[in-house]
Design an enzyme around this catalytic site. Structure first.
Site, short mmCIF file in Angstrom:
data_model
loop_
_atom_site.label_atom_id
_atom_site.label_comp_id
_atom_site.label_asym_id
_atom_site.label_seq_id
_atom_site.Cartn_x
_atom_site.Cartn_y
_atom_site.Cartn_z
N GLY A 136 39.85 51.57 37.48
CA GLY A 136 40.23 51.94 38.83
C GLY A 136 39.81 50.88 39.84
O GLY A 136 39.30 49.81 39.48
N LYS A 149 36.74 45.87 36.60
CA LYS A 149 37.67 45.47 35.54
C LYS A 149 37.99 43.97 35.57
O LYS A 149 38.06 43.33 34.52
CB LYS A 149 38.96 46.29 35.61
N HIS A 169 37.35 36.10 44.47
CA HIS A 169 37.75 35.93 43.07
C HIS A 169 37.64 34.46 42.65
O HIS A 169 37.14 34.14 41.58
CB HIS A 169 39.18 36.43 42.86
#
Length: 401
Positions: free
Chosen positions: A231, A236, A272
């Site tokens: 989620g 993840k 990221h």
């Protein structure tokens, strides 16, 4: 060469003194780890730690035959008392070589952090590389042209990119036995430790283990195709990145693209980028099938939900009338092309997707359509993957192995 790992933990040991964390709470008994120290052929001691004599005795070895004691990193706190009969501990200057009376040759390897790494060549020609906690070789040029090390002992969980660089230089090859040392409480012991090590092509062993340099130990290969579900903010993406951290080159496929004028999205993308190794290459595209068909380094696809958003945009699938007409067929064909590419790819692939359907039912028909199609897409991709993980609250649960 025969090595006995008197300890395999961080310099503070595991559990850390006074630490109340969950990992330290379960690091007891056989899961407890003393500070890393290595006895080489009973003659060379790499790092002098408290309780070294007792640790050696528990492993069935005496330190009476030690001819050289070498330190790899600065030791904080009071000096460790030198056990009777052991030679004084010291460090070899970077780049210098030392010959031990036992027939071992030791070369000091410069690090990119405080400390010294040691390359040890045994009388039998076996080659060992031992790195300090948090350290990686400052340069790889000295390894070029030489055969790979037979064994590497390093902080692979703390510095996975260092292992990737060693692989890229040829210093670590397919048969190199990589053992994780300087283990800290960042990784829970047990199956999770084994899984994270295996993802890096390494293994962890208990304190007191004796290993033979040059003796091959198979490590489970990273599955060719892995799907990581989870989620929002489940961890993840971080889990997917960690599974490829030991590869010298990775193509990061960002399916979200760029969004002009969206500062919040730009911040997400920036975070990221910052946590990914500098050697990774980023490709912003939703054309996944060609990348999967062609050869090359591993792919990290993040994420399939954004890919589906783009595919539905192209098919006009958000509009009820278009969906009832050509939209459903066009989207189906694009999904089928992707699934066929996943099935036939020869590349190592880790794909990320959102797990859906566990919460609020979307209020619109187009929202429910997206939820349903993403569920079907996840099902189809998972069927083609050897390995499927579900990340919940940062914890990876293996669904298919």
């Amino acid at each position: 060469m025969e090595l006995t790992l008197l300890g395999t933990g961080t310099p503070e040991g595991l559990p850390r003194p006074g630490c109340p964390c969950a990992a330290c709470a379960v690091s007891v008994g056989t899961r407890a780890r003393a500070a890393t120290a290595v006895l080489v052929d009973g003659a060379l001691l790499l790092d002098l730690t408290p309780g070294a004599v007792l640790a050696g005795a528990r492993a069935g070895h005496s330190l009476a035959g030690v001819r050289q004691v070498l330190l790899t990193h600065p030791h904080e706190g009071p000096a460790v008392e030198l056990p009777p009969g052991l030679p004084a501990a010291g460090r070899v200057p970077d780049g210098r070589e030392l010959s031990v009376i036992s027939g071992h040759r030791v070369r000091a390897v410069p690090m990119d952090a405080p400390g010294t790494g040691y390359e040890v060549t045994g009388p039998d020609g076996g080659r060992l590389l031992y790195l300090p906690p948090g350290g990686a070789p400052a340069g790889m040029n000295d390894s070029v042209g030489q055969r790979p090390y037979d064994m590497v002992l390093a902080d692979v969980l703390g510095r996975p990119e260092a292992l990737a660089r060693l692989r890229a230089s040829g210093a670590v090859g397919p048969t190199t036995d990589v053992i994780a040392v300087h283990l800290d409480h960042d990784t829970p012991p047990g199956r999770e430790l084994e899984r994270r090590c295996a993802a890096l092509g390494a293994r962890a062993v208990p304190d007191g283990t004796t290993v033979v340099v040059g003796e091959y130990h198979a490590v489970p290969d990273l599955p060719r195709r892995t799907l990581v579900l989870g989620g929002a903010r489940s961890g993840k993406s971080y889990e997917a990145e960690r599974r490829l951290a030991g590869f010298p080159e990775v193509v990061y496929v960002a399916t979200g693209g760029s969004r002009e004028g969206d500062a919040e999205w730009a911040s997400r993308v920036g975070l990221h980028r910052e946590r990914r190794p500098a050697s990774w290459r980023t490709v912003e595209t939703c054309e996944l099938a060609p990348l999967l068909v062609e050869g090359g380094p591993p792919l990290l696809i993040d994420c399939l939900a954004l890919w589906l958003t783009d595919a539905m945009d192209r098919a006009g699938a958000w509009d009820d009338a278009v969906w009832a007409g050509p939209g459903r067929k066009e989207l189906g064909e694009r999904v089928a092309e992707l699934i066929a590419a996943v099935r036939t790819t020869r590349r190592t692939v880790v794909a990320v997707s959102n797990e859906v359907g566990s919460g609020i039912v979307p209020a619109t028909a187009s929202g429910r359509r997206f939820r349903d199609e993403l569920g079907r897409l996840n099902n189809a991709v998972a069927a083609e993957c050897e390995h499927v993980l579900l990340v919940v609250a940062g914890q990876a649960v293996v669904l298919k192995d």
